[in-house]
Design an enzyme around this catalytic site. Structure first.
Site, PDB file in Angstrom:
ATOM      1  N   ARG A 166      -6.085  15.009 -15.368  1.00 14.63           N
ATOM      2  CA  ARG A 166      -6.667  16.521 -14.845  1.00 14.63           C
ATOM      3  C   ARG A 166      -5.653  16.880 -13.087  1.00 14.63           C
ATOM      4  NH1 ARG A 166      -9.450  11.088 -13.984  1.00 14.63           N
ATOM      5  NH2 ARG A 166      -8.613  10.726 -12.561  1.00 14.63           N
ATOM      6  N   GLU A 211      -3.247  -1.041  -4.712  1.00 12.28           N
ATOM      7  CA  GLU A 211      -3.659  -2.215  -3.661  1.00 12.28           C
ATOM      8  C   GLU A 211      -4.102  -3.453  -4.496  1.00 12.28           C
ATOM      9  OE1 GLU A 211      -7.682  -0.412  -2.164  1.00 12.28           O
ATOM     10  OE2 GLU A 211      -7.696  -2.250  -0.976  1.00 12.28           O
TER      11      GLU A 211
HETATM   12  P1  AMP Z   1      -3.655   7.374  -5.311  1.00 13.82           P
HETATM   13  O1  AMP Z   1      -2.594   7.207  -6.458  1.00 13.82           O
HETATM   14  O2  AMP Z   1      -4.307   6.715  -5.278  1.00 13.82           O
HETATM   15  O3  AMP Z   1      -3.107   8.313  -5.151  1.00 13.82           O
HETATM   16  O4  AMP Z   1      -4.521   8.267  -6.570  1.00 13.82           O
HETATM   17  C1  AMP Z   1      -4.551   8.618  -7.015  1.00 13.82           C
HETATM   18  C2  AMP Z   1      -4.697   9.191  -9.067  1.00 13.82           C
HETATM   19  O5  AMP Z   1      -5.478   8.048  -9.325  1.00 13.82           O
HETATM   20  C3  AMP Z   1      -4.884  10.720  -9.402  1.00 13.82           C
HETATM   21  O6  AMP Z   1      -4.700  11.151 -10.230  1.00 13.82           O
HETATM   22  C4  AMP Z   1      -6.497  10.327  -8.803  1.00 13.82           C
HETATM   23  O7  AMP Z   1      -6.915  10.750 -10.021  1.00 13.82           O
HETATM   24  C5  AMP Z   1      -6.759   9.175  -8.952  1.00 13.82           C
HETATM   25  N1  AMP Z   1      -7.572   8.768  -8.344  1.00 13.82           N
HETATM   26  C6  AMP Z   1      -7.904   7.676  -7.467  1.00 13.82           C
HETATM   27  N2  AMP Z   1      -8.557   7.739  -7.019  1.00 13.82           N
HETATM   28  C7  AMP Z   1      -9.767   8.358  -7.097  1.00 13.82           C
HETATM   29  C8  AMP Z   1     -11.306   8.572  -6.977  1.00 13.82           C
HETATM   30  N3  AMP Z   1     -11.754   8.051  -5.413  1.00 13.82           N
HETATM   31  N4  AMP Z   1     -11.396   9.207  -7.438  1.00 13.82           N
HETATM   32  C9  AMP Z   1     -11.126  10.452  -8.644  1.00 13.82           C
HETATM   33  N5  AMP Z   1      -9.659  10.120  -9.064  1.00 13.82           N
HETATM   34  C10 AMP Z   1      -9.481   9.538  -8.690  1.00 13.82           C
END
Ligand code: AMP
Length: 184
Positions: A72, A109
């Site tokens: 996205r 996590e």
């Molecule tokens: P993070 O590495 O935990 O910051 O996760 C970021 C990536 O995971 C991004 O590419 C987001 O599109 C996706 N992502 C993580 N959590 C969500 C969520 N609750 N809703 C939508 N996309 C998420």
């Protein structure tokens, strides 16, 4: 002089973006609330505002390439790259990019993940802006910043449409400014 909307007009557009981010419970797995930005993409004013505000924030940073995170993030990063007259560099999950890649592994996590970028994607000192739809724990963006650094790029910032503030992912994103349009 370029047209600049008033602070009130910007606030109401951010409220519109916020109202269009849809919570999808238990997706992709039980207990996860997925933040679905597709309604934002479908709304011309909201989508254009995302690009306009991010472009405004980084317009003076001489961004040479916008690094978009699969998948996205690609949509926002590509539109922003066009707007900033910059190039676009994809960051993908392992095994998707066809040529020689650099890979960075990172912890989640529960478990681990990795991101890849083409080895020749960045020139030395090339000014790069990282863009994704959602900042959650910050692991993906941190790993992407490590990729940019290891390939010799110069990180100028991070741009997100939505930041999940309670996860405090921004604490991992040191060394460059973070802009999130909406915090939840
Ligand atoms: P993070 O590495 O935990 O910051 O996760 C970021 C990536 O995971 C991004 O590419 C987001 O599109 C996706 N992502 C993580 N959590 C969500 C969520 N609750 N809703 C939508 N996309 C998420």
């Amino acid at each position: 002089m370029p047209f600049r909307p008033s602070a009130r007009a910007v606030d109401s557009r951010i409220t519109r973006i916020q109202s269009l981010i849809r919570d999808v419970p238990d997706f992709p797995s039980p207990g996860v609330t997925f933040k679905d930005i597709t309604p934002v993409l479908g709304d011309a004013l909201a989508f254009h505002t995302c690009i306009d505000l991010l472009a405004e924030r980084f317009a003076d940073e001489y961004v040479e390439t916008v690094v978009g995170i699969e998948s996205r993030g690609f949509v926002f990063a590509a539109a922003l790259a066009y707007r900033l007259r910059a190039g676009f560099t994809p960051v993908r999950k392992p095994g998707k990019l066809p040529a020689d890649v650099r890979r960075v592994d990172y912890e989640l996590e529960y478990g681990a993940d990795a991101v890849e970028m083409h080895r020749d994607a960045l020139g030395h000192g090339q000014r790069a802006l990282i863009v994704d739809d959602v900042l959650a724990t910050g692991g993906t963006a941190r790993a992407t910043a490590d990729l940019v650094g290891s390939l010799g790029g110069d990180l100028v910032g991070y741009g997100f449409v939505l930041e999940l503030g309670f996860l405090d992912g921004a604490r991992h994103l040191t060394g460059a400014p973070v802009m999130s349009l909406v915090r939840a």
